[in-house]
Design a protein around this motif. Structure first.
Motif, PDB file in Angstrom:
ATOM      1  N   LYS A  88      14.763  -1.677 -15.584  1.00  0.00           N
ATOM      2  CA  LYS A  88      14.310  -0.795 -14.497  1.00  0.00           C
ATOM      3  C   LYS A  88      12.940  -1.200 -13.928  1.00  0.00           C
TER       4      LYS A  88
ATOM      5  N   GLN B  50      12.319   9.185  -7.339  1.00  0.00           N
ATOM      6  CA  GLN B  50      12.308   8.714  -8.719  1.00  0.00           C
ATOM      7  C   GLN B  50      10.863   8.698  -9.208  1.00  0.00           C
ATOM      8  N   ASP B  51      10.707   8.742 -10.496  1.00  0.00           N
ATOM      9  CA  ASP B  51       9.365   8.700 -11.078  1.00  0.00           C
ATOM     10  C   ASP B  51       8.908   7.248 -11.192  1.00  0.00           C
ATOM     11  N   THR B  52       8.900   6.565 -10.052  1.00  0.00           N
ATOM     12  CA  THR B  52       8.569   5.139 -10.012  1.00  0.00           C
ATOM     13  C   THR B  52       7.067   4.945  -9.859  1.00  0.00           C
TER      14      THR B  52
ATOM     15  N   SER C 285       7.765  -0.146 -11.677  1.00  0.00           N
ATOM     16  CA  SER C 285       8.318   0.208 -12.978  1.00  0.00           C
ATOM     17  C   SER C 285       9.097   1.516 -12.883  1.00  0.00           C
ATOM     18  N   ASN C 286      10.006   1.717 -13.843  1.00  0.00           N
ATOM     19  CA  ASN C 286      10.839   2.922 -13.898  1.00  0.00           C
ATOM     20  C   ASN C 286      11.624   3.114 -12.596  1.00  0.00           C
TER      21      ASN C 286
ATOM     22  N   SER D 175      15.183   3.098 -11.264  1.00  0.00           N
ATOM     23  CA  SER D 175      16.573   3.141 -11.705  1.00  0.00           C
ATOM     24  C   SER D 175      17.520   2.753 -10.581  1.00  0.00           C
TER      25      SER D 175
ATOM     26  N   SER E  58       1.683   6.137  -8.623  1.00  0.00           N
ATOM     27  CA  SER E  58       3.011   6.728  -8.455  1.00  0.00           C
ATOM     28  C   SER E  58       3.501   6.512  -7.032  1.00  0.00           C
TER      29      SER E  58
END
Length: 334
Positions: free
Chosen positions: A93, A124-126, A143-144, A146, A329
């Motif tokens: 991810k 998303q919590d990207t 990062s993170n 999905s 974020s």
């Protein structure tokens, strides 16, 4: 004769009716099976469609930004920015996006004036992080992230003041691993990717650039890797200059031999204009070659100085003296 024909016709009709009767009985007896088969085909098709929509990335309404296309980056500096690559590790991810900023040469873009802003289409919590590298290159690490993100918008902004109103710090511009900031303002996607002082890049979700073998490096590793590669490139340029110097020196020897030959032959010539022209041309060539050697040696010294700076940067990164920006974020377009 007629009776025989009628008899054959009746026999054929009787057999045909018997065939139709048997077929109708089979058709009625298997009606339930037939309905079950049709129902099964429909259910299987629906399941296939659901699976397809689950694993095939949905396309957004926004147009992809082409890879390697230089876009105008700030109206006062004649700079361009291009997205060189984007790779996505769906298993872990994360996505790595590489950018390059180019200027007109006389007014380089100081990395402290370059900022990036990442926005996802699906909430998303990207988190993302900007890593300024050598040779005016940048890495944006998300990062993170999905599967199902559909699209990502990245706005790169050039805050550098006009060269008419400010004096550039050349040494700071050469130090391409200087800090970079991340904008906190919210932007929307428009059809025109180029804005007043920045550029919007759009990456639509696509299986084509998924690479689950992609390794996520640390901030330190990305920086050292880039600087090491830049040193290799500069060493190649230095070797090329040494090869040029050797070629220039060989040409000087050839021109000097030509002068000696022309001076030797001119004593046997009534009209010495051809020999004089050959001598003058050879002397001009020698002067040009000597000037070229001087320029090559000067460039070698400059490249060696830059290599020393890159090595110092590697030491600062590895020792922890250089501080990286913290992750930010990513917002959502929705």
């Amino acid at each position: 004769m007629i009776d025989e024909i009628i008899q054959k016709f009746r026999s054929f009709r009787s057999k045909w009716q018997e065939f139709l009767k048997k077929h109708h009985e089979w058709y009625m007896d298997h009606a339930r099976q037939r309905k079950l088969i049709i129902f099964g085909v429909l259910v299987t098709s629906m399941i296939g469609l659901l699976i397809g929509t689950r694993f095939v990335p949905a396309k957004s309404r926004f147009q992809d930004t082409p890879i390697g296309t230089g876009l105008s980056f700030g109206k006062n500096n004649n700079a361009t920015i291009s997205m060189d690559s984007r790779k996505y590790n769906a298993d872990q991810k994360f996505m790595v996006i590489k950018f390059t900023v180019k200027s007109d040469g006389s007014h380089p873009i100081d990395p402290k004036y370059v900022s990036f802003k990442a926005v996802t289409l699906e909430g998303q919590d990207t988190k993302y992080q900007v890593l300024p590298l050598a040779n005016s290159q940048y890495i944006l690490l998300l990062s993170n992230l999905s599967k199902g993100y559909k699209a990502i918008q990245i706005k790169a902004t050039n805050h550098q003041p006009s060269v008419d109103n400010a004096t550039m710090d050349t040494e700071a511009a050469l130090d391409v691993t200087d800090s970079s900031s991340s904008s906190a303002s919210s932007e929307s996607v428009e059809n025109d990717p180029v804005t007043k002082d920045g550029v919007r890049f759009v990456i639509n979700e696509d299986n084509k650039f998924i690479d689950n073998k992609l390794v996520k490096l640390s901030q330190k590793d990305y920086a050292v890797q880039s600087l090491t590669q830049s040193i290799k490139i500069l060493n190649k340029r230095i070797n090329k200059q040494y090869a040029n110097i050797e070629s220039f020196q060989k040409q000087i020897v050839a021109d000097k031999n030509a002068i000696q030959a022309a001076e030797k032959d001119r004593q046997y010539q009534v009209d010495q204009s051809d020999a004089d022209n050959q001598i003058a041309s050879a002397k001009a060539n020698i002067k040009f070659q000597e000037s070229s050697i001087k320029q090559s040696r000067k460039l070698i010294n400059t490249l060696n100085d830059q290599i020393d700076l890159y090595r110092k940067q590697i030491m600062d990164v590895e020792s922890g003296k250089y501080k990286f920006k913290k992750p930010v974020s990513a917002d959502s377009l929705r």
